[in-house]
Design an enzyme around this catalytic site. Structure first.
Site, PDB file in Angstrom:
ATOM      1  CE  LYS A 165      -1.868   2.100   3.536  1.00 26.86           C
ATOM      2  NZ  LYS A 165      -2.655   2.457   4.736  1.00 26.86           N
ATOM      3  CG  ASP A 183      -7.509   3.816   2.313  1.00 29.98           C
ATOM      4  OD1 ASP A 183      -8.428   3.335   1.618  1.00 29.98           O
ATOM      5  OD2 ASP A 183      -7.466   5.029   2.621  1.00 29.98           O
TER       6      ASP A 183
END
Length: 304
Positions: A165, A183
């Site tokens: 991420k 997220d």
């Protein structure tokens, strides 16, 4: 002699139009459309078309979508993204000015006293673990990459505290290389929209990536996250104020009354400050309000 045919009974008068307020009537119509769509199985082709239409609607809704972490170079973005774990971008943005003033380069941060760094980043939470990560990644940048942040996924994920991420945030926003940022907001919304039922971030990334051209990935991430923060909240989505409600299988999970839903809107959609102290000019031009520095009083809400 022919029998007389009895006259047909007169048709009943058409019922008068409903006195229901237009906004509530529109919400009810949207509710019925969503329920009807949800009752029918969706083909792969229909899913791709609906997903891409949602992306186009979000592009119109958030033409100023952007990463909500303040940064001036790849190193700052990398550190800020690591610090953003388990806290808000706003809190990170209020904390990093002092950190970067004290340690502007990887070499500076790698040589820092951990206790001093802990004190600076304490407001972001988990400050001891984060201190270890950012000093460690700074040392790795100094020793293995000549003090420069690498632009490749395989190099970034080797750095302390950096996962896929974080790597995609840096690649997409510092180097212009497409990536999907999964997220909590992104994962929640794509499951509500039934783009995927996966919960593992890597599997979500793969499933959603297959619905869109690679060139869309970075901006898609920003738009979905913007929507999750502003309208499609975790606990009480503002369904009645959501422009993509007719495309959403989860419509009705939140407040559907337009006026009540409007009160749930956040950030610039509700007239409140955003997350960045130094947001892009396009955001300011659209009426967005910069966040206040740490310890300052937030500007009053202006309404919408």
């Amino acid at each position: 002699m022919k029998r007389a045919v009895p006259a047909k009974p007169a048709k009943k008068a058409v019922a008068a139009k409903s006195d229901e307020p237009p906004k509530k009537a529109a919400a009810a119509k949207s509710d019925k459309a969503v329920k009807k769509a949800a009752a029918e199985p969706e083909s792969r082709t229909a899913l791709v078309r609906r997903a891409r239409r949602i992306n186009r609607e979000l592009a119109e809704l958030y033409p100023y979508a952007h990463p909500e972490l303040d940064f001036e170079n790849p190193f700052q973005l990398l550190v800020a993204t690591v610090l953003s774990a388990q806290t808000t971008d706003l809190r990170v943005n209020q904390t990093t000015p002092a950190l970067f003033a004290a340690y502007p380069t990887p070499e500076d941060l790698a040589a820092a006293n951990p206790e001093d760094v802990e004190e600076l980043i304490r407001p972001t939470g988990f400050f001891r673990a984060k201190t270890k990560s950012i000093i460690g990644l700074a040392a790795a940048l100094r020793d293995e990459f000549g003090g420069e942040v690498p632009g490749r996924l395989e190099d970034l994920v080797k750095l302390p505290g950096v996962g896929r991420k974080t790597a995609f945030v840096v690649m997409g926003n510092a180097f212009g290389r497409p990536g999907i940022t999964v997220d909590t907001h992104f994962g929640r919304l794509v499951r509500r929209w039934k783009w995927t039922q996966e919960t593992d971030p890597d599997k979500v990334e793969k499933a959603v990536g297959e619905l869109f051209p690679k060139s869309d990935w970075t901006m898609l991430s920003h738009r979905v996250i913007f929507h999750g923060r502003r309208i499609c909240h975790a606990r009480k989505p503002a369904c009645g104020a959501c422009p993509i409600a007719p495309l959403c299988p989860a419509y009705g999970e939140g407040e559907t009354d337009p006026e009540k839903a409007k009160k749930l809107l956040k950030y610039e959609k509700g007239g409140f400050p955003g997350q960045r102290l130094k947001p892009p000019q396009s955001y300011l031009d659209a009426g967005g309000i910069p966040a206040p520095p740490l310890g300052a009083t937030a500007p009053p809400a202006t309404g919408e």
